[in-house]
Design a protein around this motif. Sequence first.
Motif, mmCIF file in Angstrom:
data_model
loop_
_atom_site.group_PDB
_atom_site.id
_atom_site.type_symbol
_atom_site.label_atom_id
_atom_site.label_comp_id
_atom_site.label_asym_id
_atom_site.label_seq_id
_atom_site.Cartn_x
_atom_site.Cartn_y
_atom_site.Cartn_z
ATOM 1 N N UNK A 1 0.828 -1.211 0.000
ATOM 2 C CA UNK A 1 0.000 0.000 0.000
ATOM 3 C C UNK A 1 0.866 1.268 0.000
ATOM 4 N N UNK A 2 1.923 1.227 0.802
ATOM 5 C CA UNK A 2 2.831 2.390 0.877
ATOM 6 C C UNK A 2 3.476 2.656 -0.472
ATOM 7 N N UNK A 3 3.859 1.593 -1.117
ATOM 8 C CA UNK A 3 4.492 1.731 -2.428
ATOM 9 C C UNK A 3 3.530 2.371 -3.423
ATOM 10 N N UNK A 4 2.277 1.861 -3.413
ATOM 11 C CA UNK A 4 1.280 2.407 -4.348
ATOM 12 C C UNK A 4 0.971 3.878 -4.047
ATOM 13 N N UNK A 5 0.862 4.125 -2.749
ATOM 14 C CA UNK A 5 0.564 5.507 -2.368
ATOM 15 C C UNK A 5 1.663 6.455 -2.836
ATOM 16 N N UNK A 6 2.893 6.010 -2.678
ATOM 17 C CA UNK A 6 4.009 6.870 -3.113
ATOM 18 C C UNK A 6 3.955 7.123 -4.614
ATOM 19 N N UNK A 7 3.596 6.086 -5.332
ATOM 20 C CA UNK A 7 3.499 6.246 -6.792
ATOM 21 C C UNK A 7 2.384 7.263 -7.129
ATOM 22 N N UNK A 8 1.257 7.042 -6.461
ATOM 23 C CA UNK A 8 0.126 7.956 -6.683
ATOM 24 C C UNK A 8 0.536 9.403 -6.343
ATOM 25 N N UNK A 9 1.207 9.517 -5.206
ATOM 26 C CA UNK A 9 1.631 10.848 -4.763
ATOM 27 C C UNK A 9 2.518 11.514 -5.812
ATOM 28 N N UNK A 10 3.518 10.752 -6.284
ATOM 29 C CA UNK A 10 4.445 11.310 -7.286
ATOM 30 C C UNK A 10 3.689 11.712 -8.549
ATOM 31 N N UNK A 11 2.768 10.844 -8.948
ATOM 32 C CA UNK A 11 2.009 11.124 -10.170
ATOM 33 C C UNK A 11 1.180 12.419 -10.012
ATOM 34 N N UNK A 12 0.437 12.441 -8.886
ATOM 35 C CA UNK A 12 -0.428 13.590 -8.664
ATOM 36 C C UNK A 12 0.390 14.887 -8.484
ATOM 37 N N UNK A 13 1.485 14.716 -7.805
ATOM 38 C CA UNK A 13 2.325 15.896 -7.566
ATOM 39 C C UNK A 13 2.843 16.464 -8.886
ATOM 40 N N UNK A 14 3.306 15.563 -9.779
ATOM 41 C CA UNK A 14 3.768 16.029 -11.096
ATOM 42 C C UNK A 14 2.622 16.705 -11.855
ATOM 43 N N UNK A 15 1.462 16.071 -11.761
ATOM 44 C CA UNK A 15 0.291 16.631 -12.439
ATOM 45 C C UNK A 15 -0.035 18.036 -11.892
#
Length: 831
Positions: free
Chosen positions: A678-692
């Motif tokens: 879950x932490x891994x996925x959240x980090x990915x989501x975070x990075x994606x959203x942050x870039x967006x």
Amino acid sequence: MMSSGRNRVKIFVRFRPTPNFAHDSVEFLNDGQTINIHAKKEDKRQTVNNQLLDWSFKVDGILHNASQEQVYETVVADMTTKALNGFNGTLLAYGQTGAGKTYTITGATENYKQRGTIPRAIAQIFRSVEEQSDQAIVIRVSYLEIYNENMFDLLSTLPEGSSSNNGGYDNQMTIVEGANGSICVKGLSMHVANNEGEALNLLFEGETNRAIASHSLNKNSSRSHCIFTIHIESRSRTESNAKYVTSKLNLVDLAGSERLGKTGSEGQIQKEAMYINKSLTFLEQTVIALADKHRGHIPYRQTKLTHALKDSIGGKCCTTMIANVYGDFPQLDETISTLRFAMRMKCVPVEPAVNEHYDPWLLVRELDANIKHLKQELDMHNTLANRAQVSYSSLSDGQMNDIKKQVRLFLEGKTSEIDVTSLHQIGAIFTQFRSVVLEMERDINQQYKNKFLLLDKSDSDAMLAVQKAGLPLDDHGNYAGTSETAFTVVPIATQQATAAPASKQKQQPPASPKRKSGKKSRGGGSPTGRGPASPSPQAEPGAKPAKSGATQPSVQLATTDGAESTKKEESFPTDSVTEEKKTSRPSTPPTRPQAFEEFKKERGQEINRILNENKTILMSKKRIVRDLAHAVNATKHMIDGTRVALERKKNERMEQGEFVNEEGETVIDEEEFQLISQLKNLKQTYRHDYDELRNVKTEVEYCQKLVDQCRQKLVQEFDAWYNDSFMQDNHETSASVGYGARPGIIVPARLTLNSQQANLEDDQEKFERVQQELLMDHQDSAAFYNAKMRTRRRQIYEKAMAQPQPNRQLPPGVPQVSMRNKPPNQMSYVY
Ligand SMILES: Nc1ncnc2c1ncn2[C@@H]1O[C@H](COP(=O)(O)OP(=O)(O)OP(=O)(O)O)[C@@H](O)[C@H]1O
């Protein structure tokens, strides 16, 4: 030389040599200036009219047994020198007949040694002329005789001379006074003497012409006054200036001063004596008046002698008198009389001054050169002061037209400045103001005349006609809106409706006079003779034209314009103001916020549309940013929560003891594995959203710039339109009060008012942007910023409302002149 009283006429007493000098009665004191005369009691009867027995006279010098040379050197030489330097000088020889006046002035013409002051002065003058090679000196001579109140030119017998007078009788000679008080005998010949010999010839010529009457006391006694004048004009040869000096040296041989009774003369001789007495009496009166500083009037004109000597006794002239007296006892009374006159003469003040003149032609040339030089200096000064374009010469027609244009623009409110670079221009501006204002006044009058007719309210016919025409008149007979005066102003109707009844009457102008009985003809009411259908402006300056018009309502009320023209007539435009301008200046200008709303709907419609579109895009982008920010925040929270749970799970595992497989790897349970995934996925989501989020924010910034630009453009255009339309003066703009633009945005110089709405939207957007930026780090700060933004909105609104509104107090056309290129210390003109 002995002297006393520097600013008075100088007096010298010359005693005629005699073997019978009255030593007992006449005493000279050692000071060389005092003469005491003692009359013994037994001799009293011989002293006519003198009650005193002892007399004392203090003079400037006593010439007793003095040679001609001594007399000249003592009395005249200095005066001659001064005459050469531009001072007038007069030597008067006064005294009893035979006392030696002629001997002193002219001398013995047959004996060189005994020559008098005239030949000696001539010699000195020509010596000086030869010595002063740097001066161009012109010597002229005149010789005037006054005999029995008639003037004679003693040199009239000579052919050459600057003024001929046919024998020199005074009906050809008049005494004239120049502007500076100088005296000139018009008609008296003047003869140039180029050297001493020529001057002496003139003297001798005059002497032979001198009128001589035999006299019982002295066969050669002169019964006339003779004035030998040497005129000197001196110009510098080295300096080319316009200045030159003139002077005249008068050597005056007065007629004998003895009393009538004593001479025993009769007939012609007695008549001569009367004239002589008269002139000398007036000379004495003149001298007394001159000596009295409180006397305003000096009786110069009473005799020819005093008039001719007006500028030669006292005043600016160096005046000296030699009192010629006898030292003989029998003549003592005349001697006393002469000395008494001398004492009076001594009281006459003198204030010698150089007679400077300026040659008008040379002066003009000199001034021309000076002006040229000064202009060059001014040009250079202007160039150095960066004012090279300034011109001081008279303005050309083109420049005047240019100024007129500027004045018109100023009066029309199209400019707030008029170029002023010189005083010439200021004068021209004022002239043009007057001219333009008069033109405008004329135009307005004309427009009034075209629109209105003056009707005499007492003229019932006229008023009836107006009522018939359907125009609204109040109870007092005033047309709506006009004041209560003897006349009412009626607009020329523009509606066909009013023209209709009028046209009926228009068709029957000849019948008009007949319609109203007892009234004079009104059918030919148009003074222009253009017929009744011409509402001539010339027709209404007085009541008569109005009267005539009143019987012809069709004339006044019929126009060819429709309703639209009526609307136009509600304003009074000047001829040069555009129609657009005319309608854009209502009498009550709107407030800025009102005007801005109107502007956005009309002139600024397109730019406002683009602005709104950009704003819509911006808002949608901002919403995306906000959503992404929320998502990023949420992910961040979840990451933090997952981290905490994972840490706790790890600690539990460590406490229970770790399981390790064959490969030596730590074995974790399912729950911990899920947390790690879950932490891994959240980090990915975070990075994606942050870039967006970062990308969309960049887009927001871009859109924001577009919106800013559009807004600036809109505000600029509104500002220019509003100021041109309503404002009389430059005022502070919204830019200058510090709002209406984003930080970092370059505010154009003329950026002015932001509308209330624009400001409010700005801040709304600003609030949202700040909220977005800060929310992530300080979740609780939203309320704070919210409150702050509300306060800010209120301040902006108040400031916007406090901005200058159109100045309705300022009268239209009040000029304001600002100076360009204003040099330091130059006057500023405020009207
Ligand atoms: N100082 C003097 N030395 C020598 N002779 C003199 C002197 N004064 C006068 N005389 C002589 O006296 C005579 C008369 O003088 P003069 O003609 O000058 O008198 P006057 O005052 O001019 O008289 P009038 O008023 O009649 O003109 C002359 O012959 C003159 O030569």
